[in-house]
Scaffold this motif. Sequence first.
Motif, PDB file in Angstrom:
ATOM      1  N   UNK A  54     -10.230  -4.602   0.378  1.00  0.00           N
ATOM      2  CA  UNK A  54      -9.180  -5.399  -0.259  1.00  0.00           C
ATOM      3  C   UNK A  54      -8.086  -4.501  -0.815  1.00  0.00           C
ATOM      4  N   UNK A  55      -8.499  -3.334  -1.333  1.00  0.00           N
ATOM      5  CA  UNK A  55      -7.538  -2.353  -1.827  1.00  0.00           C
ATOM      6  C   UNK A  55      -6.570  -1.931  -0.725  1.00  0.00           C
ATOM      7  N   UNK A  56      -7.108  -1.582   0.423  1.00  0.00           N
ATOM      8  CA  UNK A  56      -6.243  -1.108   1.506  1.00  0.00           C
ATOM      9  C   UNK A  56      -5.395  -2.237   2.084  1.00  0.00           C
ATOM     10  N   UNK A  57      -5.926  -3.463   2.106  1.00  0.00           N
ATOM     11  CA  UNK A  57      -5.110  -4.587   2.573  1.00  0.00           C
ATOM     12  C   UNK A  57      -3.945  -4.834   1.621  1.00  0.00           C
ATOM     13  N   UNK A  58      -4.244  -4.806   0.321  1.00  0.00           N
ATOM     14  CA  UNK A  58      -3.173  -4.994  -0.662  1.00  0.00           C
ATOM     15  C   UNK A  58      -2.196  -3.829  -0.633  1.00  0.00           C
ATOM     16  N   UNK A  59      -2.730  -2.608  -0.408  1.00  0.00           N
ATOM     17  CA  UNK A  59      -1.868  -1.438  -0.289  1.00  0.00           C
ATOM     18  C   UNK A  59      -0.917  -1.612   0.888  1.00  0.00           C
ATOM     19  N   UNK A  60      -1.465  -2.112   1.995  1.00  0.00           N
ATOM     20  CA  UNK A  60      -0.599  -2.387   3.145  1.00  0.00           C
ATOM     21  C   UNK A  60       0.488  -3.387   2.801  1.00  0.00           C
ATOM     22  N   UNK A  61       0.111  -4.418   2.018  1.00  0.00           N
ATOM     23  CA  UNK A  61       1.098  -5.393   1.603  1.00  0.00           C
ATOM     24  C   UNK A  61       2.181  -4.790   0.728  1.00  0.00           C
ATOM     25  N   UNK A  62       1.781  -3.956  -0.228  1.00  0.00           N
ATOM     26  CA  UNK A  62       2.754  -3.317  -1.113  1.00  0.00           C
ATOM     27  C   UNK A  62       3.686  -2.397  -0.330  1.00  0.00           C
ATOM     28  N   UNK A  63       3.105  -1.629   0.597  1.00  0.00           N
ATOM     29  CA  UNK A  63       3.918  -0.746   1.426  1.00  0.00           C
ATOM     30  C   UNK A  63       4.864  -1.567   2.302  1.00  0.00           C
ATOM     31  N   UNK A  64       4.323  -2.651   2.878  1.00  0.00           N
ATOM     32  CA  UNK A  64       5.138  -3.491   3.748  1.00  0.00           C
ATOM     33  C   UNK A  64       6.326  -4.093   3.029  1.00  0.00           C
ATOM     34  N   UNK A  65       6.083  -4.636   1.827  1.00  0.00           N
ATOM     35  CA  UNK A  65       7.180  -5.233   1.066  1.00  0.00           C
ATOM     36  C   UNK A  65       8.231  -4.179   0.728  1.00  0.00           C
ATOM     37  N   UNK A  66       7.788  -3.000   0.305  1.00  0.00           N
ATOM     38  CA  UNK A  66       8.735  -1.948  -0.074  1.00  0.00           C
ATOM     39  C   UNK A  66       9.504  -1.415   1.126  1.00  0.00           C
ATOM     40  N   UNK A  67       8.778  -1.082   2.196  1.00  0.00           N
ATOM     41  CA  UNK A  67       9.434  -0.504   3.375  1.00  0.00           C
ATOM     42  C   UNK A  67      10.359  -1.528   4.034  1.00  0.00           C
ATOM     43  N   UNK A  68       9.837  -2.726   4.284  1.00  0.00           N
ATOM     44  CA  UNK A  68      10.659  -3.734   4.944  1.00  0.00           C
ATOM     45  C   UNK A  68      11.798  -4.193   4.048  1.00  0.00           C
ATOM     46  N   UNK A  69      11.561  -4.228   2.732  1.00  0.00           N
ATOM     47  CA  UNK A  69      12.643  -4.565   1.811  1.00  0.00           C
ATOM     48  C   UNK A  69      13.751  -3.530   1.834  1.00  0.00           C
ATOM     49  N   UNK A  70      13.374  -2.241   1.908  1.00  0.00           N
ATOM     50  CA  UNK A  70      14.369  -1.171   1.985  1.00  0.00           C
ATOM     51  C   UNK A  70      15.143  -1.254   3.301  1.00  0.00           C
ATOM     52  N   UNK A  71      14.425  -1.535   4.403  1.00  0.00           N
ATOM     53  CA  UNK A  71      15.087  -1.678   5.696  1.00  0.00           C
ATOM     54  C   UNK A  71      16.079  -2.835   5.665  1.00  0.00           C
ATOM     55  N   UNK A  72      15.641  -3.958   5.091  1.00  0.00           N
ATOM     56  CA  UNK A  72      16.505  -5.134   5.012  1.00  0.00           C
ATOM     57  C   UNK A  72      17.750  -4.852   4.178  1.00  0.00           C
ATOM     58  N   UNK A  73      17.567  -4.217   3.007  1.00  0.00           N
ATOM     59  CA  UNK A  73      18.695  -3.940   2.119  1.00  0.00           C
ATOM     60  C   UNK A  73      19.719  -3.030   2.795  1.00  0.00           C
TER      61      UNK A  73
END
Length: 531
Positions: A409-428
């Motif tokens: 669950x830690x790594x799944x949530x970590x993936x989510x946190x990374x995804x939101x940050x990385x994809x958010x930066x790409x989008x911005x």
Amino acid sequence: MSSQPSAAPPMSRRETLEALSGLMLVLFVAMLSGTVVGTALPQIIGALHGTQSQYTWVVTATLLTSTASTPIWGKLADLYDKKRLLQAAIGIFALGSLISGFAQNTEQLIAARAFQGLGVGALQILVQIVIGVMVSPRERGRYFGYIGAVMAVATVGGPLLGGLIVDVSWLGWRWCFFIGVPIAVVAFALLSKTLHVPHIRRANVRIDYLGATLIAAGVSVLLIWVTFVGDSFAWTSWQTGAMVGGGLVLLALAVRVESRAAEPVVPLPIVVRRNTALAIVASLAVGSAMFGGAVFLGQYFQIGRGYSPTEAGLLTIPMMVGVLGSATVVGRLTSRTGRPKAFVVGGTFVLTGGFAVLSTIDHETHLGILSLGMLLIGVGVGASMQNLVLIVQNSVALRELGAASGTITFFRSLGGAIGVSVLGAILANEVKDIITERLAAMGVRGGSGQAAGTLDLSSLPAPVVEIVRAAYGDATGHIFLVSVGLGVVAILASLAIKPVTLRDTLDLVKPPAGAPDADTVPQTAEPAPKV
């Protein structure tokens, strides 16, 4: 180290079903806390005069703290009373919800959401652990199907409820956070009465707080770097070197500490097992792509297409229908066959196909194409996510259940946190580039910063509003294109997972650490009671 079983009375079938109802309610409110904000965030950030980076961090803050705390909660569940831990988590969540609702600016909201994330992380993992103590892995497939269905209902109801709340003038966006408090109180009362899971009292135990702190610090530094790189400083700047280097050093130290700790929060012997390691890789990719992509769909419909929050929630229904149907059906099929791998592989293929469809969208894409892409994503998530947890839980002894569940669950949530940050930066960055180009074509120079940095479109001139809307609509496809790559990683990892048959017993005959292959340990212990 001594241990002694608790004197908790055995649970009757009725109490078991009532407790499961309470657990599902707890999971529902935890999931609702994230999804109810999704469609409301553009309105919330606009009302608080926030920026695109702050938009991302309202989501990332919760994911980050829930991720960092998940392995600690999982380890605590192996050592202490699971019921009391669950009650404490409900209290933390309710308090965090109240503080979030009273926030006066984006900084306060981000801090409050970070605190709320401690409770969210605990609730998500403790529900799985408690069900794991009550039900055998094979029967667990059915209940994990119910978990997927609850997640779907929360995900369907959340955006709709969030949109309705911000559209109704006498409620206001603050009720997006307040709404979870009474539900949490009801769940607390129900579980206090019905949940009587046994636990082992162990003396002289120590939690590896140093390792947990190093993991949280390392991940946080890398996520902060992802958020600001390319905007506040360059990719090749000294800031990049310091933050990336510092984050990797912290994580390397965390691995060293965890390898020597008597009670590590992320047990390395479990992580390096073949199926666990592959399930972790798949969960990282699925979590990163799913969380990262889904977070920005509400923004796409509202900013990029001009729909109201309620309409944006309604437009995401195909994804939630996919999760609901897939999780329920696949959960039952998994319990019937006892073989989860085929569903994981199929789910990751369908998920990646959905991302591929959404990677083609712009601000004028037909809603039918959007619905198809979201439906495929929902079906893929429902088929794969909970089965990845099952594969890991099936390979460990009951005494390791909390640590193993917490780890994946830690790594799944970590993936989510990374995804939101990385994809958010790409989008911005993509939005800023598009706005700069189109404003320049109109003969406007230097205005892209203000236009791209605000989600309060009412403060912009009408011609600029149209440019901003089109920019968000056209840029969103790029983040789903990145998600396709993550989906391919999930496919490869799931194909490499060794096929397993879910056992009918709560525990292994012996700890898997002494076996040549943890996934092939004979399962001849006493069968678990049917519920």
